[in-house]
Write a protein that holds these residues in place. Sequence first.
Motif, mmCIF file in Angstrom:
data_model
loop_
_atom_site.group_PDB
_atom_site.id
_atom_site.type_symbol
_atom_site.label_atom_id
_atom_site.label_comp_id
_atom_site.label_asym_id
_atom_site.label_seq_id
_atom_site.Cartn_x
_atom_site.Cartn_y
_atom_site.Cartn_z
ATOM 1 N N GLU A 241 -14.228 18.677 -10.851
ATOM 2 C CA GLU A 241 -13.606 19.263 -12.041
ATOM 3 C C GLU A 241 -12.118 18.942 -12.096
ATOM 4 O OE1 GLU A 241 -14.461 23.435 -12.157
ATOM 5 O OE2 GLU A 241 -16.598 23.006 -12.312
ATOM 6 N N LYS A 242 -11.508 18.898 -10.903
ATOM 7 C CA LYS A 242 -10.075 18.596 -10.858
ATOM 8 C C LYS A 242 -9.832 17.094 -10.969
ATOM 9 C CE LYS A 242 -8.338 22.573 -8.390
ATOM 10 N NZ LYS A 242 -7.922 23.169 -7.129
ATOM 11 N N ALA A 243 -10.908 16.364 -11.242
ATOM 12 C CA ALA A 243 -10.813 14.918 -11.438
ATOM 13 C C ALA A 243 -10.241 14.195 -10.232
ATOM 14 C CB ALA A 243 -9.991 14.583 -12.697
ATOM 15 N N LEU A 244 -10.735 14.629 -9.033
ATOM 16 C CA LEU A 244 -10.311 13.932 -7.821
ATOM 17 C C LEU A 244 -11.383 12.933 -7.389
ATOM 18 C CD1 LEU A 244 -8.871 16.990 -5.867
ATOM 19 C CD2 LEU A 244 -7.537 15.104 -6.842
ATOM 20 N N ILE A 245 -12.644 13.360 -7.586
ATOM 21 C CA ILE A 245 -13.750 12.470 -7.200
ATOM 22 C C ILE A 245 -14.823 12.464 -8.281
ATOM 23 C CG2 ILE A 245 -13.458 12.703 -4.709
ATOM 24 C CD1 ILE A 245 -15.808 14.771 -4.811
ATOM 25 N N GLN A 246 -15.745 11.511 -8.113
ATOM 26 C CA GLN A 246 -16.940 11.488 -8.958
ATOM 27 C C GLN A 246 -18.140 11.332 -8.053
ATOM 28 O OE1 GLN A 246 -16.127 8.176 -11.488
ATOM 29 N NE2 GLN A 246 -15.278 9.460 -13.113
ATOM 30 N N ARG A 247 -19.249 12.045 -8.413
ATOM 31 C CA ARG A 247 -20.449 11.919 -7.582
ATOM 32 C C ARG A 247 -21.582 11.304 -8.409
ATOM 33 N NH1 ARG A 247 -21.538 17.804 -5.477
ATOM 34 N NH2 ARG A 247 -20.916 18.248 -7.620
ATOM 35 N N THR A 248 -22.292 10.380 -7.802
ATOM 36 C CA THR A 248 -23.490 9.853 -8.444
ATOM 37 C C THR A 248 -24.529 9.552 -7.387
ATOM 38 O OG1 THR A 248 -22.257 7.788 -8.426
ATOM 39 C CG2 THR A 248 -22.657 8.773 -10.593
ATOM 40 N N ASN A 249 -25.694 10.154 -7.507
ATOM 41 C CA ASN A 249 -26.832 9.925 -6.603
ATOM 42 C C ASN A 249 -26.467 10.065 -5.119
ATOM 43 O OD1 ASN A 249 -28.227 9.308 -8.933
ATOM 44 N ND2 ASN A 249 -27.799 7.082 -8.711
ATOM 45 N N GLY A 250 -25.801 11.156 -4.800
ATOM 46 C CA GLY A 250 -25.473 11.395 -3.382
ATOM 47 C C GLY A 250 -24.362 10.483 -2.881
ATOM 48 N N LYS A 251 -23.771 9.751 -3.784
ATOM 49 C CA LYS A 251 -22.630 8.918 -3.371
ATOM 50 C C LYS A 251 -21.371 9.424 -4.035
ATOM 51 C CE LYS A 251 -25.267 5.046 -2.109
ATOM 52 N NZ LYS A 251 -25.292 3.657 -1.740
ATOM 53 N N PHE A 252 -20.208 9.052 -3.474
ATOM 54 C CA PHE A 252 -18.964 9.527 -4.072
ATOM 55 C C PHE A 252 -18.031 8.368 -4.353
ATOM 56 C CE2 PHE A 252 -15.872 8.814 -0.760
ATOM 57 C CZ PHE A 252 -16.645 8.724 0.392
ATOM 58 N N LEU B 297 -13.248 12.190 3.117
ATOM 59 C CA LEU B 297 -13.848 11.221 2.198
ATOM 60 C C LEU B 297 -13.193 9.857 2.395
ATOM 61 C CD1 LEU B 297 -14.132 13.457 -1.006
ATOM 62 C CD2 LEU B 297 -16.037 12.440 0.258
ATOM 63 N N TRP B 298 -11.864 9.912 2.598
ATOM 64 C CA TRP B 298 -11.120 8.656 2.819
ATOM 65 C C TRP B 298 -11.615 7.971 4.108
ATOM 66 C CZ3 TRP B 298 -6.833 6.342 0.235
ATOM 67 C CH2 TRP B 298 -6.228 5.290 0.948
ATOM 68 N N LEU B 299 -11.747 8.801 5.151
ATOM 69 C CA LEU B 299 -12.189 8.240 6.433
ATOM 70 C C LEU B 299 -13.586 7.641 6.312
ATOM 71 C CD1 LEU B 299 -10.949 11.012 8.921
ATOM 72 C CD2 LEU B 299 -9.932 8.762 8.510
ATOM 73 N N PHE C 101 -13.628 7.896 -5.448
ATOM 74 C CA PHE C 101 -12.372 8.562 -5.784
ATOM 75 C C PHE C 101 -11.980 8.221 -7.202
ATOM 76 C CE2 PHE C 101 -11.558 8.439 -1.109
ATOM 77 C CZ PHE C 101 -11.245 9.782 -0.940
ATOM 78 N N THR C 102 -11.378 9.170 -7.851
ATOM 79 C CA THR C 102 -10.701 8.816 -9.102
ATOM 80 C C THR C 102 -9.341 8.248 -8.685
ATOM 81 O OG1 THR C 102 -9.585 10.921 -9.230
ATOM 82 C CG2 THR C 102 -11.731 10.744 -10.342
ATOM 83 N N ALA C 103 -8.625 7.709 -9.624
ATOM 84 C CA ALA C 103 -7.306 7.150 -9.310
ATOM 85 C C ALA C 103 -6.422 8.224 -8.705
ATOM 86 C CB ALA C 103 -6.665 6.574 -10.563
ATOM 87 N N GLU C 104 -6.473 9.416 -9.287
ATOM 88 C CA GLU C 104 -5.629 10.492 -8.779
ATOM 89 C C GLU C 104 -6.079 10.948 -7.399
ATOM 90 O OE1 GLU C 104 -5.372 13.996 -11.243
ATOM 91 O OE2 GLU C 104 -4.179 14.962 -9.676
ATOM 92 N N GLY C 105 -7.393 11.061 -7.237
ATOM 93 C CA GLY C 105 -7.942 11.468 -5.940
ATOM 94 C C GLY C 105 -7.568 10.474 -4.862
ATOM 95 N N ASP C 106 -7.659 9.217 -5.218
ATOM 96 C CA ASP C 106 -7.327 8.154 -4.270
ATOM 97 C C ASP C 106 -5.869 8.274 -3.815
ATOM 98 O OD1 ASP C 106 -8.592 5.340 -3.401
ATOM 99 O OD2 ASP C 106 -6.421 5.117 -3.717
ATOM 100 N N ALA C 107 -5.000 8.504 -4.793
ATOM 101 C CA ALA C 107 -3.569 8.605 -4.483
ATOM 102 C C ALA C 107 -3.293 9.828 -3.615
ATOM 103 C CB ALA C 107 -2.753 8.658 -5.763
ATOM 104 N N THR C 108 -3.927 10.958 -3.976
ATOM 105 C CA THR C 108 -3.709 12.182 -3.205
ATOM 106 C C THR C 108 -4.202 12.006 -1.765
ATOM 107 O OG1 THR C 108 -4.202 13.334 -5.250
ATOM 108 C CG2 THR C 108 -3.967 14.689 -3.277
ATOM 109 N N ALA C 109 -5.411 11.460 -1.623
ATOM 110 C CA ALA C 109 -5.976 11.255 -0.284
ATOM 111 C C ALA C 109 -5.091 10.310 0.527
ATOM 112 C CB ALA C 109 -7.389 10.694 -0.389
ATOM 113 N N ALA C 110 -4.618 9.274 -0.116
ATOM 114 C CA ALA C 110 -3.763 8.303 0.581
ATOM 115 C C ALA C 110 -2.533 8.993 1.146
ATOM 116 C CB ALA C 110 -3.357 7.176 -0.370
#
Lengths: 670, 225
Positions: B51-62, B15-17, B64-73
Amino acid sequence: MTHSHDGNHHDLADVKTDRSIALVGNPNVGKSVLFGHLTGSYVTVSNYPGTTVEIARGKYTGQNGFGAGPPKTLIDTPGINNLIPSSEDELVTRNILLKEKPENILQVIDTKNLRRGLLITLQLAEMGVPFAVCLNMLDEAERRGITVDTEHLSRLLGVDVIGTVATRKQGMDQVQKILTTPRKSQYGIQYTDHIEQSIQRISELLPTKKKGTQISARALALMLLAGDESLYDFFREKIADADLKKIRNVVAETEAIYPESLHNIITRIRLDEAQTLLSQVMTSEAVSKETITQKIGRWSMHPFWGLPVLFGVLFLMYQFVGVFGAGTLVDFLEINVFGQYISPWASTAVEWLIPLQFFQDMLVGEYGLLTMALSYSVAIVLPIVGTFFIAFGILEDSGYLPRLAVMVNRIFKMIGLNGKAILPMVLGLGCDTMATLTTRILDSKKERVIVTLLLALGVPCSAQLGVILGMLGGLSFGASVLWAGLVVGVLLLVGYLSSKVVKGRGSDFVLELPPIRRPALGNIFVKTIARIEWYLREAVPLFFIGTFILFVFDKLHILKWIQQAASPVVQGFLGLPVQATDAFLIGFLRRDFGAAGLFDLAKQGMLDPNQVLVSLVAITLFMPCIANLLMIVKERGVKTAVYMSAFILPFALLVSGGLHWLLVWTGITF
Amino acid sequence: MSTPISLIEEALEYLWLTREQGETSLESFRELMSKDDQPVITDDVLEEMEEKALIQRTNGKFEFTAEGDATAAQIIRRHRLAERLFNDVLNVSMEETENIACQLEHILSAEVTKSVCTFLGHPPQCPHGRPIPQGRCCKRYKSQLKPIISSVRQLDLRIPARIAFITPEFHKRYQRLTSLGVTPGTELVLTQRHPSFVIKVGETEIAIDGDIADEIYVKRITNRD
């Protein structure tokens, strides 16, 4: 022994000098210049690590009121970077300190490279030998904004330290003064605890008396720890085998403690200490202005501008050696001096003194020792190598040679060599015999063999080159390009193939580049004289032996026989007239005579341009002259010489024959 | 609902890439993963990540949540630091480096990551030239613009650098360099690359082969450390 050496000029064990002074220091710090000033005689000064392998000794009596006491022997030792030897030069110098017990040592340091010098100073201090330090090249250091507090350094080390500019004779009186007051330095280095313990353990095993050296036990122990295998030989007769074994065990145990070699750790601790000293005595302010010599140094290695510099240097050298030396001087000596005076006089004298025809022929006949060997080695080769030595000396002292090596390193890497190999190759354009001798400067046996082969195969000496260029002048430009391309191509191909065939690894290209300096003419002069002496001693006898062999061949009619046997090949395969056989055969004795023989044939209209080209390729690649062959035997051994000849002879025929048939087949004419 | 952590991390990485390429659609994300022969990420997995609050999806787009962003980084950071370490310093081939980096990105602890980062001198980019997300250790060294540790071959001309370590293939080579004063801790300047490498140590100029230039690692000197 870690070093096996084929020469015998390092055998120092039997030299005994009770009152001697050794000059010690890094390469290119001006030791030899200083040596020259102090002794009045001179030795080769070189910018090239390796050229001063032979040690010069001179008598030092002291001048200007410093002459108290009997004369002493002054020893000019090879340049070193470390007293834990990792090169032949370093081994020689270390051995002088170890075995000859000089009563005084003068360490010469290039002031601008003080840290590297101090690495040696610290080792001299550790050895407990009396010494004094001379900070040379003060002028160069000053220009770079470097100043050293010599008095403070002297206080710290506890030995005399003075500054000099040897090339301008500045500070020479002070040098003589400190030579009268050698002192031992008390400056000590603390190593790591493990190393200190091991030093202690090894020192206890070393003989306290009659150890045959003045070097301290601590320094010896450190050398052993650093992995100096050559020391075990020295101790073999002085220490019981069991104790030697114990020492080896201590070394092995200590090595096991550290992840890297002890040599590196010990040297690093010393360098750190040198840095500490340096920070107390040296101040340097940034000098932004680049001096003109630094600029020249940079241009001469520039990927683009380096090439015009290179060609310019080669052109000037050719003008001086090829045109002036091989042309003007040779003509004068050969035609006027020898042709009109010496040879006729010698003939008359010999005929009058010795009535026997056989001896007359031997001395003044067609292959006479006086008429041929002497006139060849003195009238022809001497002016060429003489001018070459002058040119080479200038290049050497100017600091250009290592930069030349930088320019060509990548090309030479392709043929299993490195840039250093350019030196003997350039020398080969002067005289291949001499060049073969200087292959000694190359680091590995593999490189020495390859360069020897390439020299013998395709590097025309200046005598030959002159005639070849003269003949090419009569042909079209295209023919000249084809000749040059073919010879260079052959050299690259054979170099590449031999780098695959000859076993072993080439050596690393790690080359110190001394600064560009304006050569001092006095130095060049004495150096050239020393080299000419050397030429007369080493190479001239070979010309005499070679001539004598030819004389014997001629008397036994072997030459006739070879001529007859070879003519079908020359006629049939190379498509040349039968008279060309003579030229090739004579070319074995005198490469230029061979070429000159062809020149005559061409002048008489017996060769068409294609034949000229084919014969030139053949004579360029053909056997080296007999003196060169004897030098190969001397330096590389009979076996290698035989192999090389067995390769060169058919190969030269194959290439030139191939060219002949290619020209016939394609119908190209020049 | 028990997707292995490594798969979630893989998804975060891609997702990050995807986002790095300026894309935000899940379609681009899936394309990118299949291009690299990565396992297919099902909607179930994405849902779990939501559910783990890492990402959010809307209309086929994604997004990152703040936490997801940090984890991915952190994953990206571990991956790219590993690339630098293996490829630059240890001279491992890029292919093999990629294999190792893909494993290490999941297992390197925070402390080890920090050590590697410091060792490499807080490099801002991976060998492919993509940015390495900064860790806390880097922020302290924000003044760095270039990787600090590099071989002499990669060093810029006329920029003073300090020798960090030397990895000679042959022992003799090291001895020779050491005796010329080329030792760890010493300052050097690369003065030219062609036709041969020339380094200047103190006032000594030394010409060296390219393969020796590869073995001398230097650290750029910044505000006189």
